[in-house]
Design an enzyme around this catalytic site. Structure first.
Site, PDB file in Angstrom:
ATOM      1  N   SER A  33     -16.972  22.068  77.857  1.00 42.74           N
ATOM      2  CA  SER A  33     -17.885  22.201  78.930  1.00 42.74           C
ATOM      3  C   SER A  33     -19.065  21.321  78.848  1.00 42.74           C
ATOM      4  O   SER A  33     -19.198  20.823  77.740  1.00 42.74           O
ATOM      5  CB  SER A  33     -18.284  23.720  79.198  1.00 42.74           C
ATOM      6  OG  SER A  33     -19.430  24.143  78.063  1.00 42.74           O
ATOM      7  N   LYS A  34     -19.852  21.466  79.640  1.00 45.22           N
ATOM      8  CA  LYS A  34     -20.953  20.443  79.659  1.00 45.22           C
ATOM      9  C   LYS A  34     -21.659  20.332  78.691  1.00 45.22           C
ATOM     10  O   LYS A  34     -22.199  19.515  77.970  1.00 45.22           O
ATOM     11  CB  LYS A  34     -21.812  20.752  80.904  1.00 45.22           C
ATOM     12  CG  LYS A  34     -21.594  20.047  82.159  1.00 45.22           C
ATOM     13  CD  LYS A  34     -22.686  19.341  83.024  1.00 45.22           C
ATOM     14  CE  LYS A  34     -22.288  18.174  83.702  1.00 45.22           C
ATOM     15  NZ  LYS A  34     -21.641  18.948  85.232  1.00 45.22           N
ATOM     16  N   ARG A  35     -21.628  21.704  77.899  1.00 45.90           N
ATOM     17  CA  ARG A  35     -22.837  22.026  76.795  1.00 45.90           C
ATOM     18  C   ARG A  35     -22.213  21.120  75.574  1.00 45.90           C
ATOM     19  O   ARG A  35     -22.943  21.018  74.693  1.00 45.90           O
ATOM     20  CB  ARG A  35     -22.992  23.203  76.603  1.00 45.90           C
ATOM     21  CG  ARG A  35     -22.558  24.127  75.652  1.00 45.90           C
ATOM     22  CD  ARG A  35     -22.878  25.437  75.640  1.00 45.90           C
ATOM     23  NE  ARG A  35     -21.648  26.192  75.735  1.00 45.90           N
ATOM     24  CZ  ARG A  35     -20.736  26.303  74.554  1.00 45.90           C
ATOM     25  NH1 ARG A  35     -21.077  25.966  73.233  1.00 45.90           N
ATOM     26  NH2 ARG A  35     -19.515  26.984  74.548  1.00 45.90           N
TER      27      ARG A  35
END
Ligand code: GLU
Length: 473
Positions: free
Chosen positions: A241-243
């Site tokens: 994911s983005k993180r």
């Protein structure tokens, strides 16, 4: 008659970038098709009109071109095929495999609220499945008359046999009341019309495959072979994911400075294996690729690994190409255009420069010293070397010795060695302050070659700057 020619497809929804996981899916589809001498098609699933801007579509095409994920023919735009989707929905209505549902949104909400309260799974209860008292002039959706009994088994090439009881699948909507198709209908119709024989995609679509297969059977169309690939996870094991950092391939190119062949090689190895082979070029990948080599467990994304693969491809890359690739980064760092003379100098230094870089940003940064204007800024390592009490005297001696040499690597080296001997110093004690003075850093490509490439005037000027003014802070 032989088997039907293989046709695969990549079917991204335009989200604003080509997702790194999507790129891997596309690569697998491409390799499988090429391995079998078949076709690799591209379908843009642009039915979400709000998100599907031209820029979002271009971002996908751009990412695919960068990675050399060359599709055959024109991309199919799903939205343009809405009439065909509606036609198929109506044919299912005519054949009895679908029916009109007049339930209103409010009614369905009440149904779901009751299911929630009773802790039942939220499913359409089939209230219009067998009704014939259809109201006139009232909006309706077309729902699939899904088989109620038995089960569906998918013989997935990666997941093995996976079975779901039909009782778990409700009567999904195929066509909305405004005549727009649902995703389930559009995918099935498009795959069929495009002649897709193998559906290779992320395993987040496995649940959809049961519904899609039921629809395909109702339509009596050829069933594709399915291969659902485990998704990519971050290094901590959670779904990517983005993180976890960069998600779009453009970030790997622009921000992280990766070469496309490195990203391809890394993605190939992420979830597919061929013995211990680490570096596999496109041609080899096409020859070797098969669905058997795809692992069942989620692959973990490892940036360090990608960087080391990238370093390998940087070392293999053509020098002129690398100069071209780092030029915009250099122009940004120096805040001026890169001249022809700069390019020529970088080209001559590239064979050595590229040995040390893991990405293009690092390569650009490590090349800057060649092009910086005097006086050169000194980094902390260079500063430390020049702060040594003996450094200035050593540099003065070198300066004098170099004054009279023929400007070749060999002559420069001989002169510097003489200075070391004459002062009873190890070569490093002379070479390091000299390196600091001419490169502004304690590490660089081979010092004598650097001096040769910089030229006599520039090299002596850089030494003078330090000798006369002391190192710039
Ligand atoms: N458009 C879907 C996605 O981007 C893929 C559909 C499919 O491969 O069947 O996730």
């Amino acid at each position: 008659m032989g088997a039907a020619p293989v046709v695969t497809r990549f079917a991204p929804s335009p989200t604003g970038f080509l997702h790194i996981g999507g790129a891997r899916t596309a690569l697998f589809n491409l390799l499988f098709a090429r391995h079998h001498g078949g076709k690799f098609l591209l379908r843009i699933e642009d039915t979400d009109r709000a998100r599907s801007t031209q820029a979002a579509v271009d971002a996908i095409l751009d990412g695919m071109r960068w990675l050399g994920l060359d599709w055959d023919g024109e991309p199919v735009m799903q939205f343009e095929r809405a009439t065909r989707h509606a036609e198929v929905a109506r044919s299912l209505l005519a054949s009895g495999h679908a029916y009109k549902c007049f339930a209103t949104a409010a009614e369905l909400e009440t149904m779901r609220a009751e299911q929630r309260a009773a802790k039942l799974p939220l499913r359409y209860d089939g209230r219009w499945r067998d009704r014939t008292d259809h109201p006139e002039g009232t909006p309706f959706v077309i729902r699939f008359r899904a088989p109620k009994d038995g089960s569906v088994t998918i013989a997935d090439e990666v997941q093995g046999n996976v079975t779901v009881a039909n009782a778990e699948l409700d009567d999904m909507v195929l066509l909305r009341s405004d005549d727009t198709p649902t995703y389930m209908l559009a995918v099935v119709v498009d795959d069929h019309d495009m002649g897709v024989t193998h559906v290779i995609r992320g395993d987040d679509h496995l649940n959809n495959a049961f519904r899609q297969l039921a629809l395909i059977r109702a339509l009596e169309w050829a069933e594709p072979v399915y291969a659902h690939i485990p998704l990519i996870h971050g290094s901590d094991g959670a779904k990517l994911s983005k993180r976890h950092g960069a998600l779009g391939v453009d970030a790997y190119r622009d921000e992280l400075g990766m070469l496309p062949e490195a990203v391809d090689n890394y993605l190939l190895k992420l979830g597919w294996g061929h013995g211990d082979d680490e570096f596999i070029d496109r041609e080899q990948a096409i020859e070797w690729f098969d669905l058997d080599g795809i692992g069942r467990g989620p692959a973990r994304f490892d940036l360090k690994k990608l960087e080391s693969v990238n370093g390998h491809y940087i070392r293999l890359a053509d020098d002129a190409r690398l100069v071209g690739l780092i030029a915009p980064r250099i122009a940004r760092a120096l805040d001026r255009p890169v001249t022809e003379a700069d390019t020529a100098l970088l080209h001559r230094g590239m064979a050595e420069l590229k040995l040390r870089a893991k990405d293009l940003e690092e390569l650009a940064t490590s090349s800057l010293f060649y092009l910086r204007e005097r006086p050169l800024p000194m980094d902390a390592g260079a500063q430390k070397l020049l702060d040594d009490p003996s450094a200035l005297a050593v540099l003065m001696a070198v300066r004098t010795a170099l004054d009279s040499v023929t400007w070749t690597t060999v002559e420069i080296e001989t002169a510097v060695r003489h200075v070391a001997e004459a002062h009873g110093l190890k070569l490093g004690k002379v070479a390091q302050p000299l390196r600091a003075a001419v490169t502004g850093s304690a590490t660089s490509p081979g010092l004598f070659e650097v001096l040769e490439l910089l030229g006599r005037d520039e090299s002596l000027g850089r030494i003078d700057d330090v000798v006369t003014n002391g190192p710039r802070q």
